[in-house]
Design a protein around this motif. Structure first.
Motif, PDB file in Angstrom:
ATOM      1  N   ARG A 178      -4.460  16.883  -1.957  1.00  0.00           N
ATOM      2  CA  ARG A 178      -3.999  17.101  -0.860  1.00  0.00           C
ATOM      3  C   ARG A 178      -4.767  16.507   0.199  1.00  0.00           C
ATOM      4  NH1 ARG A 178      -4.851  21.774  -3.693  1.00  0.00           N
ATOM      5  NH2 ARG A 178      -6.867  22.157  -2.806  1.00  0.00           N
ATOM      6  N   GLY A 179      -4.024  15.813   0.985  1.00  0.00           N
ATOM      7  CA  GLY A 179      -4.398  14.918   2.342  1.00  0.00           C
ATOM      8  C   GLY A 179      -5.458  13.808   2.052  1.00  0.00           C
ATOM      9  N   LEU A 180      -5.588  13.356   0.928  1.00  0.00           N
ATOM     10  CA  LEU A 180      -6.146  12.285   0.587  1.00  0.00           C
ATOM     11  C   LEU A 180      -4.941  10.890   0.712  1.00  0.00           C
ATOM     12  CD1 LEU A 180      -7.831  13.188  -2.825  1.00  0.00           C
ATOM     13  CD2 LEU A 180      -9.004  12.521  -0.703  1.00  0.00           C
ATOM     14  N   VAL A 181      -5.566   9.840   1.182  1.00  0.00           N
ATOM     15  CA  VAL A 181      -4.860   8.441   1.241  1.00  0.00           C
ATOM     16  C   VAL A 181      -5.931   7.458   0.376  1.00  0.00           C
ATOM     17  CG1 VAL A 181      -4.058   9.105   3.343  1.00  0.00           C
ATOM     18  CG2 VAL A 181      -6.276   7.718   3.169  1.00  0.00           C
ATOM     19  N   VAL A 182      -5.079   6.538  -0.062  1.00  0.00           N
ATOM     20  CA  VAL A 182      -5.589   5.486  -0.961  1.00  0.00           C
ATOM     21  C   VAL A 182      -6.261   4.606   0.163  1.00  0.00           C
ATOM     22  CG1 VAL A 182      -5.161   3.429  -2.472  1.00  0.00           C
ATOM     23  CG2 VAL A 182      -4.016   5.610  -2.869  1.00  0.00           C
ATOM     24  N   SER A 183      -7.403   3.916  -0.123  1.00  0.00           N
ATOM     25  CA  SER A 183      -8.117   3.080   0.873  1.00  0.00           C
ATOM     26  C   SER A 183      -8.539   1.841   0.137  1.00  0.00           C
ATOM     27  CB  SER A 183      -9.277   3.629   1.764  1.00  0.00           C
ATOM     28  OG  SER A 183     -10.183   4.452   0.663  1.00  0.00           O
ATOM     29  N   ALA A 184      -8.369   1.708  -1.026  1.00  0.00           N
ATOM     30  CA  ALA A 184      -8.617   0.297  -1.751  1.00  0.00           C
ATOM     31  C   ALA A 184      -7.873   0.331  -3.250  1.00  0.00           C
ATOM     32  CB  ALA A 184      -9.999  -0.152  -2.074  1.00  0.00           C
ATOM     33  N   HIS A 185      -7.371  -0.885  -3.503  1.00  0.00           N
ATOM     34  CA  HIS A 185      -6.626  -1.317  -5.045  1.00  0.00           C
ATOM     35  C   HIS A 185      -7.370  -2.184  -5.255  1.00  0.00           C
ATOM     36  CE1 HIS A 185      -3.286   0.667  -2.480  1.00  0.00           C
ATOM     37  NE2 HIS A 185      -3.046   1.255  -3.703  1.00  0.00           N
ATOM     38  N   ALA A 186      -7.192  -2.123  -6.910  1.00  0.00           N
ATOM     39  CA  ALA A 186      -7.662  -3.331  -7.729  1.00  0.00           C
ATOM     40  C   ALA A 186      -6.276  -4.349  -7.663  1.00  0.00           C
ATOM     41  CB  ALA A 186      -7.731  -2.786  -8.993  1.00  0.00           C
ATOM     42  N   VAL A 187      -6.292  -5.651  -8.091  1.00  0.00           N
ATOM     43  CA  VAL A 187      -5.336  -6.397  -7.928  1.00  0.00           C
ATOM     44  C   VAL A 187      -4.052  -6.179  -8.986  1.00  0.00           C
ATOM     45  CG1 VAL A 187      -6.826  -8.435  -7.372  1.00  0.00           C
ATOM     46  CG2 VAL A 187      -6.409  -7.982  -9.724  1.00  0.00           C
ATOM     47  N   ASP A 188      -4.311  -5.124  -9.990  1.00  0.00           N
ATOM     48  CA  ASP A 188      -3.356  -4.511 -10.800  1.00  0.00           C
ATOM     49  C   ASP A 188      -2.698  -3.180  -9.974  1.00  0.00           C
ATOM     50  OD1 ASP A 188      -5.269  -2.692 -11.181  1.00  0.00           O
ATOM     51  OD2 ASP A 188      -5.141  -3.080 -13.383  1.00  0.00           O
ATOM     52  N   GLY A 189      -3.140  -2.900  -9.050  1.00  0.00           N
ATOM     53  CA  GLY A 189      -2.480  -1.802  -8.144  1.00  0.00           C
ATOM     54  C   GLY A 189      -3.279  -0.767  -8.541  1.00  0.00           C
ATOM     55  N   THR A 190      -4.207  -0.401  -9.539  1.00  0.00           N
ATOM     56  CA  THR A 190      -4.951   0.763  -9.698  1.00  0.00           C
ATOM     57  C   THR A 190      -5.871   1.227  -8.428  1.00  0.00           C
ATOM     58  OG1 THR A 190      -5.456  -0.042 -12.039  1.00  0.00           O
ATOM     59  CG2 THR A 190      -6.898   1.671 -10.950  1.00  0.00           C
ATOM     60  N   VAL A 191      -5.901   2.383  -8.145  1.00  0.00           N
ATOM     61  CA  VAL A 191      -6.354   3.028  -6.967  1.00  0.00           C
ATOM     62  C   VAL A 191      -7.910   3.089  -7.330  1.00  0.00           C
ATOM     63  CG1 VAL A 191      -6.928   5.100  -5.776  1.00  0.00           C
ATOM     64  CG2 VAL A 191      -4.461   4.692  -6.555  1.00  0.00           C
ATOM     65  N   GLU A 192      -8.624   2.139  -5.940  1.00  0.00           N
ATOM     66  CA  GLU A 192     -10.077   1.921  -6.248  1.00  0.00           C
ATOM     67  C   GLU A 192     -11.007   2.828  -5.224  1.00  0.00           C
ATOM     68  OE1 GLU A 192     -11.989   0.209  -8.660  1.00  0.00           O
ATOM     69  OE2 GLU A 192     -10.080  -0.420  -9.877  1.00  0.00           O
ATOM     70  N   ALA A 193     -10.192   3.238  -4.226  1.00  0.00           N
ATOM     71  CA  ALA A 193     -11.137   4.043  -3.167  1.00  0.00           C
ATOM     72  C   ALA A 193      -9.929   5.064  -2.587  1.00  0.00           C
ATOM     73  CB  ALA A 193     -11.757   3.260  -2.345  1.00  0.00           C
ATOM     74  N   ILE A 194     -10.265   6.160  -2.242  1.00  0.00           N
ATOM     75  CA  ILE A 194      -9.669   7.259  -1.715  1.00  0.00           C
ATOM     76  C   ILE A 194     -10.423   7.687  -0.421  1.00  0.00           C
ATOM     77  CG2 ILE A 194      -8.195   7.841  -3.538  1.00  0.00           C
ATOM     78  CD1 ILE A 194      -9.897  10.140  -4.202  1.00  0.00           C
ATOM     79  N   GLU A 195      -9.894   8.631   0.315  1.00  0.00           N
ATOM     80  CA  GLU A 195     -10.392   9.154   1.460  1.00  0.00           C
ATOM     81  C   GLU A 195      -9.657  10.040   2.178  1.00  0.00           C
ATOM     82  OE1 GLU A 195     -10.371   6.392   5.091  1.00  0.00           O
ATOM     83  OE2 GLU A 195     -10.911   5.349   3.565  1.00  0.00           O
ATOM     84  N   LEU A 196     -10.172  11.236   2.896  1.00  0.00           N
ATOM     85  CA  LEU A 196      -9.453  11.753   3.910  1.00  0.00           C
ATOM     86  C   LEU A 196      -9.258  11.284   5.125  1.00  0.00           C
ATOM     87  CD1 LEU A 196     -10.948  15.575   3.178  1.00  0.00           C
ATOM     88  CD2 LEU A 196      -8.844  14.554   2.412  1.00  0.00           C
ATOM     89  N   PRO A 197      -8.290  11.032   5.835  1.00  0.00           N
ATOM     90  CA  PRO A 197      -8.227  10.275   6.979  1.00  0.00           C
ATOM     91  C   PRO A 197      -8.486  11.084   8.325  1.00  0.00           C
ATOM     92  CG  PRO A 197      -5.783  11.176   6.075  1.00  0.00           C
ATOM     93  CD  PRO A 197      -7.047  11.545   5.351  1.00  0.00           C
ATOM     94  N   ASP A 198      -9.090  12.169   8.073  1.00  0.00           N
ATOM     95  CA  ASP A 198      -9.436  13.027   9.341  1.00  0.00           C
ATOM     96  C   ASP A 198     -10.521  12.168   9.850  1.00  0.00           C
ATOM     97  OD1 ASP A 198     -10.415  14.763  11.158  1.00  0.00           O
ATOM     98  OD2 ASP A 198     -10.145  16.614   9.808  1.00  0.00           O
ATOM     99  N   PRO A 199     -10.566  11.787  11.159  1.00  0.00           N
ATOM    100  CA  PRO A 199     -11.810  10.958  11.846  1.00  0.00           C
ATOM    101  C   PRO A 199     -12.853  11.919  11.922  1.00  0.00           C
ATOM    102  CG  PRO A 199     -10.126  11.854  13.508  1.00  0.00           C
ATOM    103  CD  PRO A 199      -9.513  12.074  12.135  1.00  0.00           C
ATOM    104  N   ASP A 200     -12.921  13.241  11.916  1.00  0.00           N
ATOM    105  CA  ASP A 200     -13.966  14.305  12.094  1.00  0.00           C
ATOM    106  C   ASP A 200     -14.643  14.530  10.642  1.00  0.00           C
ATOM    107  OD1 ASP A 200     -13.768  14.232  14.653  1.00  0.00           O
ATOM    108  OD2 ASP A 200     -12.171  15.649  14.637  1.00  0.00           O
TER     109      ASP A 200
END
Length: 239
Positions: A178-200
């Protein structure tokens, strides 16, 4: 201002040899606390504790790092066990998921590393791919590969370029929590970083092991957020 105090989860090895001693030990690789210290924080190690105590423990801290380790039990995200999934680490799952939940409720900065990123995703209702071929070459061997930041994310602000990172994993994020977005990928598309986009709220997970390459930029982001939070009074209640 004193350095922000960053808690790092540890794990239990039931049999560890120290000269004449063979005892159960709670430990974490030294690279984790060295990275916290290099980023300007003070580190404290968090062994497993009794259920219901996570908020009390976190009340003494400014930030949380959830370390790497064994597979999260698929029962935690309602999936049948793949035969290639490792044995369950029940105590660790229970404690770390409780810590993550309490940290999120308190808007404490959180960094999940490898298993810690996967646990963060599961804590927020996400699922995992239980095995990806080609991501583990041999037991105990790290491999390096590039990860590409997603523009506009907190991770991209910290590491704006494609970076070569040390990695050792065979599982990955599948459905985002819930609420997470992907913030980095490997070249094969694997999710490499996630985060909550809430600035606070500073909540980031990375699939690789920054404690192995000593790049402190992501950890510096956590420590800076923890320092900001330490300057703001927080009232804690035990749930």
């Amino acid at each position: 201002m004193p350095r922000p105090l960053i808690g790092i989860t540890t794990y239990v090895e039931e049999s560890t040899r120290f000269r004449v001693w063979d005892v159960a030990t709670s430990l974490v690789p030294t690279g984790y606390y060295e990275l916290v210290q290099a980023a300007g924080g003070a580190a404290v190690l968090l062994p497993p504790d009794e259920p219901g105590t996570a908020a009390e423990v976190l009340g003494r801290l400014d930030g949380l790092v959830v370390a790497g380790g064994p597979d999260v039990d698929p029962v935690r995200y309602g999936a049948p066990r793949d035969p290639r999934t490792g044995p369950p680490a029940t105590q660790r799952d229970e404690w770390e998921l409780e810590l993550i939940g309490a940290a999120l409720a308190a808007e404490m900065p959180v960094l999940g590393i490898c298993r810690g990123m996967q646990a963060l995703n599961v804590a927020l209702g996400g699922t995992l791919v239980q095995h990806i071929d080609g991501h583990v070459e041999a037991p105990g061997v790290m491999s390096w590969h590039p990860v590409r930041p997603v523009a506009g994310t907190r991770y991209a602000a910290l590491v704006p370029e494609e970076a070569e990172v040390p990695t050792y994993h065979h599982q990955a994020v599948d459905e985002l929590g819930r609420g997470l977005v992907v913030s980095a990928h490997a070249v094969d598309g694997t999710v490499e970083a996630i985060e909550l986009p809430d600035p606070d709220r500073w909540v980031v997970g990375v699939q690789w092991h920054p404690e192995r390459d000593k790049d402190s930029r992501v950890m510096a982001g956590l420590v800076a957020a923890a320092a900001d939070r330490a300057r703001t009074p927080v009232i804690w209640t035990r749930h």
